[in-house]
Scaffold this motif. Structure first.
Motif, PDB file in Angstrom:
ATOM      1  N   TYR A 175      41.648  52.304  40.545  1.00  0.00           N
ATOM      2  CA  TYR A 175      41.808  52.968  41.709  1.00  0.00           C
ATOM      3  C   TYR A 175      41.997  51.871  42.896  1.00  0.00           C
ATOM      4  O   TYR A 175      42.432  52.382  43.916  1.00  0.00           O
ATOM      5  N   ASN A 176      41.612  50.675  42.840  1.00  0.00           N
ATOM      6  CA  ASN A 176      41.643  49.595  43.959  1.00  0.00           C
ATOM      7  C   ASN A 176      42.562  48.345  43.420  1.00  0.00           C
ATOM      8  O   ASN A 176      42.599  47.472  43.923  1.00  0.00           O
ATOM      9  N   ASP A 188      41.099  46.951  48.856  1.00  0.00           N
ATOM     10  CA  ASP A 188      39.760  47.401  49.164  1.00  0.00           C
ATOM     11  C   ASP A 188      38.730  46.395  48.825  1.00  0.00           C
ATOM     12  O   ASP A 188      37.886  46.801  48.100  1.00  0.00           O
TER      13      ASP A 188
HETATM   14 MN    MN Z   1      39.885  52.273  47.596  1.00  0.00          MN
END
Ligand code: MN
Ligand code: ATP
Length: 234
Positions: A175-176, A188
């Protein structure tokens, strides 16, 4: 440029944006890219008309405030100096993300280039095209060969992060990580901690576990956790 922004942000945030315009960092705010609970990311243009990403921390979430206070207290760079005023806390959090991005960028890690930070606003290179952000690792369809390449490069970056930047990401997962033109970008990084943070090793193990889980689900044979820890830390 500010009609989008004014309804959403408090007066201090609008003033901070105007200050970044005055400093010729932001020429224009074009549109929203991501609206999270804690931060929003906007697409904008620099005075050189380059695409920029503008990450604005929202000063309203009480739960987030508790969370970041805990993180900051345990970080030797900030402990004992964690502000109680919400606005100052968010400024410190944005500065921490900027400084983490800077340390990583200077260590040669593939992250968006950090450009400026002011109060609760962080400005960096935009990864993507015409306001459309590059897809996250979780959303890209990659051949086994490309997966293998990205996994290898990501591990090299994690090694640089540990050895050169002396940081652990702390929230790493599919997700990052963005993928753009065959290259990964780690994003992030606000919660990244220095190696002397009491939980640094725990976070590193968690990051490596998340990443290997993702790649092994996609069909790669991945090294064991202890092999990876060895590779990263020696
Ligand atoms: Mn994020
Ligand atoms: P979330 O809680 O959604 O993860 P966040 O507060 O953790 O949000 P980030 O992960 O830094 O913030 O950014 C949120 C999203 O904004 C990313 O998933 C990505 O799509 C987009 N984004 C962040 N940085 C950039 C950038 N430099 N260029 C383009 N898009 C970006």
């Amino acid at each position: 440029m500010f009609e989008v922004v004014e309804e959403v942000f408090d007066a201090a945030t609008v003033r901070a944006l105007l200050e970044l315009v005055r400093r010729r960092v932001i020429y224009e705010v074009k549109g929203v890219v991501s609206a999270g609970k804690e931060a929003r990311v906007y697409w904008g243009k620099s005075f050189e008309r380059k695409d920029i990403a503008i990450k604005i921390y929202l000063t309203s979430s009480a739960e987030f405030r508790k969370g970041i206070s805990k993180y900051l207290e345990a970080d030797p760079r900030f402990s004992g100096r964690v502000p109680t005023s919400t606005r100052k806390l968010y400024s410190l959090w944005a500065r921490k993300e900027f400084s983490n991005y800077m340390r990583m960028y200077e260590a040669g890690i593939s992250v968006p280039k950090p450009l400026a930070v002011h109060e609760n606003i962080l400005v960096m290179d935009f990864i993507g095209y015409e306001g459309v952000p590059a897809p996250l690792l979780k959303d890209v369809d990659l051949s086994l060969e490309d997966l293998e390449k990205i996994f290898k490069h990501l591990l090299e970056d994690l090694r640089r992060m540990y050895q050169k930047a002396r940081l652990v990401h702390g929230d790493l997962s599919e997700y990052n990580v963005m993928v753009w033109k065959g290259t990964h970008y780690i994003i992030d990084v606000s919660q990244a901690v220095t190696l002397d943070h009491p939980n640094a090793i725990e976070y590193l193990v968690r990051d490596l576990t998340n990443i290997t889980r993702f790649f092994s689900r996609r069909g790669l044979t991945t090294p064991s956790l202890s092999e990876l820890m060895d590779y990263i830390s020696t």
